[in-house]
Scaffold this active site. Structure first.
Site, PDB file in Angstrom:
ATOM      1  CB  CYS A   2      -0.874   0.076   1.628  1.00 20.52           C
ATOM      2  SG  CYS A   2      -1.528  -1.218   1.348  1.00 20.52           S
ATOM      3  NE  ARG A  27       5.114   1.780  -1.015  1.00 20.86           N
ATOM      4  CZ  ARG A  27       5.795   1.096  -0.724  1.00 20.86           C
ATOM      5  NH1 ARG A  27       7.029   1.922  -1.637  1.00 20.86           N
ATOM      6  NH2 ARG A  27       6.072   1.158   0.946  1.00 20.86           N
ATOM      7  CD1 TRP A  75      -1.132  -5.630  -3.740  1.00 19.46           C
ATOM      8  CD2 TRP A  75      -0.974  -6.608  -2.011  1.00 19.46           C
ATOM      9  NE1 TRP A  75      -0.892  -6.099  -3.862  1.00 19.46           N
ATOM     10  CE2 TRP A  75      -0.223  -7.244  -2.599  1.00 19.46           C
ATOM     11  CE3 TRP A  75      -0.393  -6.853  -0.258  1.00 19.46           C
ATOM     12  CZ2 TRP A  75       0.107  -8.712  -2.912  1.00 19.46           C
ATOM     13  CZ3 TRP A  75      -0.691  -8.251  -0.242  1.00 19.46           C
ATOM     14  CH2 TRP A  75       0.586  -8.850  -1.757  1.00 19.46           C
ATOM     15  CG  ASN A  99       0.573   1.580   4.175  1.00 21.35           C
ATOM     16  OD1 ASN A  99      -0.350   1.890   3.766  1.00 21.35           O
ATOM     17  ND2 ASN A  99       1.674   2.483   2.972  1.00 21.35           N
ATOM     18  N   GLY A 100      -0.424  -1.358   6.791  1.00 19.43           N
ATOM     19  CA  GLY A 100       0.599  -2.409   7.496  1.00 19.43           C
ATOM     20  C   GLY A 100      -0.986  -2.764   8.461  1.00 19.43           C
ATOM     21  CD  GLU A 482      16.939 -13.298  -9.511  1.00 21.83           C
ATOM     22  OE1 GLU A 482      16.103 -13.345  -8.643  1.00 21.83           O
ATOM     23  OE2 GLU A 482      16.617 -11.897  -9.686  1.00 21.83           O
ATOM     24  CE  LYS A 486      13.361 -11.240 -10.678  1.00 24.09           C
ATOM     25  NZ  LYS A 486      13.737 -10.915  -9.948  1.00 24.09           N
ATOM     26  CD  GLU A 489       9.557 -11.476  -9.092  1.00 29.68           C
ATOM     27  OE1 GLU A 489       9.352 -11.012  -8.714  1.00 29.68           O
ATOM     28  OE2 GLU A 489       9.922 -11.779  -9.885  1.00 29.68           O
ATOM     29  CG  HIS A 505      18.579 -37.197  -6.688  1.00 32.54           C
ATOM     30  ND1 HIS A 505      19.283 -38.457  -6.616  1.00 32.54           N
ATOM     31  CD2 HIS A 505      19.897 -36.558  -7.370  1.00 32.54           C
ATOM     32  CE1 HIS A 505      19.999 -37.971  -6.307  1.00 32.54           C
ATOM     33  NE2 HIS A 505      20.833 -36.931  -6.955  1.00 32.54           N
ATOM     34  CE  LYS A 601      10.603  -2.590  -6.197  1.00 32.76           C
ATOM     35  NZ  LYS A 601      12.035  -4.185  -7.143  1.00 32.76           N
TER      36      LYS A 601
END
Ligand code: F6R
Length: 606
Positions: A2, A27, A75, A99-100, A482, A486, A489, A505, A601
């Site tokens: 947020c 964000r 959000w 926020n929070g 990584e 990417k 996402e 395996h 973000k």
């Protein structure tokens, strides 16, 4: 996550709030709103679901006037994505953005029997709680302080009331807020980028602090309302850094500008001639550096993978140092043991990730030194560590982290070089690393330029696949992790990553012609062994892409060979190709690459 903007001053508040919210769009959010006071002190509220453009449509029908207001991008956490759940919330005379998470909101809500709640949010409960304390004899500041004493959880809040039409009340616990001090105007934001272009003079509010703001400035208090001296600091960064600068997306801009970002990361830190490396700000004495025996590297997501990649170098370069890399959300709850002479590296782009911050605090509580490797200047992690260093990648706007990863790894390589020197490591290798690091910005620029078109073509060819397997050995293993992160996402392709030796395996059972495999092949001692895995995949119908620095023959469907003399820094070069690949697959699939679905973000809640 947020975003918050607040304004009191001389300009039309609606314009400042909307432009601030736009700067915070990166964000991640799913609804937005503003509340303002007009010149007759009448409040106005506008909220909408979806992008800020939707909110602007609402405002176009009935524009807000006035020079005080608050804005928010939400959000969803408590309650779905609806107009009623969007911020600001209003109960009685109190207008609030938050926020929070208020953890005890259910109990507080049950006690506020007379309130008819219109949303499912914890924020509306907080607004109601503040309103319940806000009688005729009480100021908004006092009501906010009283209410916050009953709250358990995290918050960054801004509130106003038509009864005090020139005042914004701000408070923070675990969720950042910055107060920008302009000329006859004061701005509040959860992220410094919303303040750029208005002022560079700002107070970074600390946890447990409350501030009363008007257009002349801000007064800071603790929750017992004792005044606290606060020293304004300079906001870093340039407006151009948060603009697309001719690129279609921030993601592409941030991938392509990695050479420039790295020049800042390396500036003044590496002397290739003498093979010496230095990082200022670590606050470690030469003795502490020399005595260090155990390094725990903490991060989430890409920051964790940066730590994992760097750990291979710490092991290679520094004798007598044990390196452990941990996922912050796990480590914070584990019964971990830190031997004597331990230190922690806390890796975070945003410097606000809740799990990473919790680890920092826990490790500090147990007496080990905590050192930050952070990008966002003035962020909470940067402020709470015992020492540390910024990676200076510049603002990273796209949700998927690219240049910050490269800068984080590079900064850790410098630290590894420093440790190697003080621990009697092989100085030939350190000198080689130093000269490769100095050449890295140019090598990255050359690689990006030379292979961008190839990666685009490959991405277009493979964009139709819904499954991918990334493989690598040694330093190419964290690289594979990584690369797969990417891809998933931004393109929403199901991508898994394995150490190539793990293939037999289990994961090889997945391979069929609906999969493609991207294999990072390093030209080194494990070259042949990596190829073994590749052939097993090919034999089972998998479509194989190889990214490599090797000139040797490799049997695969598609190959991109980078032309470089580098040895130690090759993984960072190959990674830029993976970034381009993920970007172009996402573009080919028509995704919102800068704000991928469901992602934020900076993850400031657990
Ligand atoms: C991936 C990504 C995330 C972050 C993670 C940690 O592209 O951006 O995985 O790396 O959320 O964030 P910071 O580094 O801000 O602590």
């Amino acid at each position: 996550m947020c975003g918050i903007v607040g304004y009191v001053g001389k300009r039309p508040a609606q314009d400042v709030l909307i432009s601030g919210l736009r700067r915070l769009e990166y964000r991640g959010y799913d609804s937005a709103g503003i509340a303002t006071l007009d010149s007759e002190d009448k409040p106005h509220l506008a909220r909408s679901v979806g992008k800020i453009a939707e909110l602007e449509k609402v405002l176009a029908l009935k524009p807000h006037t006035g020079t005080l207001g608050i804005g928010h991008t939400r959000w969803a956490t408590h309650g779905g994505v609806t107009v009623n759940n969007a911020h600001p919330h209003n109960v009685g005379d109190v207008f609030l953005v938050h926020n929070g998470i208020i953890e005890n909101f259910r109990g507080l809500k049950a006690a506020l029997k007379d309130v008819e709640f219109k949303s499912d949010t914890d924020t509306e409960v907080l607004a109601a709680l503040i309103n319940s304390k806000y009688d005729e004899k009480t100021s908004l500041k006092d009501a906010v302080a009283k209410a916050l004493k009953e709250v358990r959880g995290t918050y960054g809040i801004v509130a106003f009331s038509p009864r005090e039409p020139e005042t914004l009340v701000v408070a923070r616990l675990g969720s950042p807020l910055i107060i920008g001090l302009g000329e006859d105007e004061t701005l509040i934001a959860s992220d410094a980028s919303a303040l750029l272009g208005y002022t560079r003079n700002a107070i970074y509010l600390n946890d447990g602090e409350l501030a009363v703001c008007n257009k002349e400035g801000a007064k800071v208090y603790n929750l017992d309302l004792k005044p606290i001296a606060s020293t304004p600091e300079e906001i870093q960064g340039e407006l151009e850094q948060i603009q697309k600068g001719g690129y279609d997306h921030f993601l592409l801009k941030e991938i392509m500008e990695q050479g420039t970002a790295l020049k800042n990361t390396l500036s003044g830190r590496v002397d290739a001639k003498n093979g010496t490396m230095r990082l200022g700000g670590l606050n470690l004495t030469p003795k502490e550096l020399k005595n260090l025996r155990h390094l725990v590297i903490v991060g989430c997501g890409t920051a964790y993978y940066a730590g994992l990649l760097a750990s291979y170098y710490f092991e290679k370069l520094v004798p007598d140092l044990t390196t452990e890399v941990v996922i912050a959300s796990e480590y914070r709850y584990r019964s971990f043991h830190l031997p004597e002479n331990s230190a922690a590296l806390i890796i975070s782009q945003s410097g606000e990730t809740a799990d990473t911050l919790a680890c920092l605090r826990e490790i500090k509580r147990r007496g080990a030194k905590v050192l930050g490797i952070v990008n966002v200047i003035g962020s909470t992690i940067a402020r709470e560590v015992d020492g540390g260093t910024y990676v200076y990648a510049g603002p990273e706007i796209s949700v998927a982290s690219t240049k910050a990863f490269t800068a984080q790894v590079t900064t850790m390589l410098i630290f590894a070089g420093m440790l190697a020197e003080s621990h009697g490591g092989n100085m030939d290798t350190v000198r080689q690393l130093a000269s490769e690091l100095v050449a890295l910005p140019e090598n990255i620029e050359k690689t990006l330029k030379a292979y961008e078109k190839d990666m685009k073509k490959l991405a277009e060819k493979y964009a139709k696949y819904d499954n991918a397997l990334y493989l690598g050995r040694d330093t190419a293993y964290p690289l594979a992790l990584e690369g797969a992160l990417k891809l998933k996402e931004v393109s929403y392709v199901h991508a898994e990553a394995y150490a190539a030796g793990e293939l037999k395996h289990g994961p090889i059972a997945l391979v069929d012609d609906r999969f493609f495999e991207l294999v990072d092949v390093l030209d080194g001692p494990l070259f042949e062994k990596t190829l073994g895995g590749l052939q097993e995949v090919r034999a089972r119908g998998g479509h194989t892409i190889v990214l490599t620095d090797s000139k040797k023959d490799i049997d695969c469907d598609d190959i991109v060979r980078i032309d470089t003399d580098a040895k130690l820094t090759v993984p960072l070069l190959l990674n830029t190709l993976q970034q381009l690949f993920a970007y172009y697959v996402a573009v080919a699939r028509g995704n919102d690459v800068d704000q991928p679905r469901n992602l934020a973000k900076s993850v400031t809640v657990e």
